[in-house]
Design a protein around this motif. Sequence first.
Motif, PDB file in Angstrom:
ATOM      1  N   HIS A  67      35.249  -6.443  35.061  1.00 20.21           N
ATOM      2  CA  HIS A  67      35.917  -5.033  35.528  1.00 20.21           C
ATOM      3  C   HIS A  67      34.339  -5.444  36.982  1.00 20.21           C
ATOM      4  CE1 HIS A  67      37.933  -0.842  34.426  1.00 20.21           C
ATOM      5  NE2 HIS A  67      37.854  -1.603  35.814  1.00 20.21           N
ATOM      6  N   ARG A 110      37.877  -0.547  43.052  1.00 18.70           N
ATOM      7  CA  ARG A 110      37.898  -0.991  41.216  1.00 18.70           C
ATOM      8  C   ARG A 110      38.494  -2.685  42.109  1.00 18.70           C
ATOM      9  NH1 ARG A 110      40.450  -0.194  35.663  1.00 18.70           N
ATOM     10  NH2 ARG A 110      42.634   1.039  37.559  1.00 18.70           N
ATOM     11  N   ALA A 141      30.295  -3.725  35.288  1.00 23.27           N
ATOM     12  CA  ALA A 141      31.340  -2.517  33.447  1.00 23.27           C
ATOM     13  C   ALA A 141      30.823  -2.976  32.986  1.00 23.27           C
ATOM     14  CB  ALA A 141      32.094  -1.670  34.093  1.00 23.27           C
ATOM     15  N   GLU A 144      34.277  -0.062  28.437  1.00 24.77           N
ATOM     16  CA  GLU A 144      34.588   1.135  28.569  1.00 24.77           C
ATOM     17  C   GLU A 144      34.942   1.998  27.689  1.00 24.77           C
ATOM     18  OE1 GLU A 144      39.787   0.288  29.441  1.00 24.77           O
ATOM     19  OE2 GLU A 144      38.609  -0.232  31.004  1.00 24.77           O
TER      20      GLU A 144
END
Length: 153
Positions: A67, A110, A141, A144
């Motif tokens: 991500h 993203r 990332a 999360e």
Amino acid sequence: MTDLDPYERKILHELQRDASLTTAELAERIGLSPSPCWRRVDRLEREGVIRKRVALIDRRKVGLNAHVFAQVKLNAHGRANLDEFSAAIRGFPEVLDAYVLMGTMDFMLRIVAEDIDAYERFFFDKLSKLPGVQEINSIVALSEIKSTTELPI
């Protein structure tokens, strides 16, 4: 449309949590009979308040483990072709969200990929080859903390 009555707010709240509810189930949850509930949902859809109903998929369970957020800066020539850049980004399934920014960078993307190697291929084979791209800052990332599609209605 910003003037939502309490029933419409309840409808939107419930549908954001579970869009698979039948009209009867939704009506029961919000305290209306099915017919007026259906009419409200139908109007909210026709007016574009409800854009679409979707299934949310866990990206990791389908093999998309990376991500990444990418900040993209275009050169002066690139800024003149924002529409061309935007169209190209819309064509990349790896890009889930794209925003035009104010500030030192022009776009925030993203992106998901199978892994960092797959992101690297996307970066070099697609993203960095777009005309007008001057700089790309990629931010991976690690975990999360919060992810939601529910708006605070």
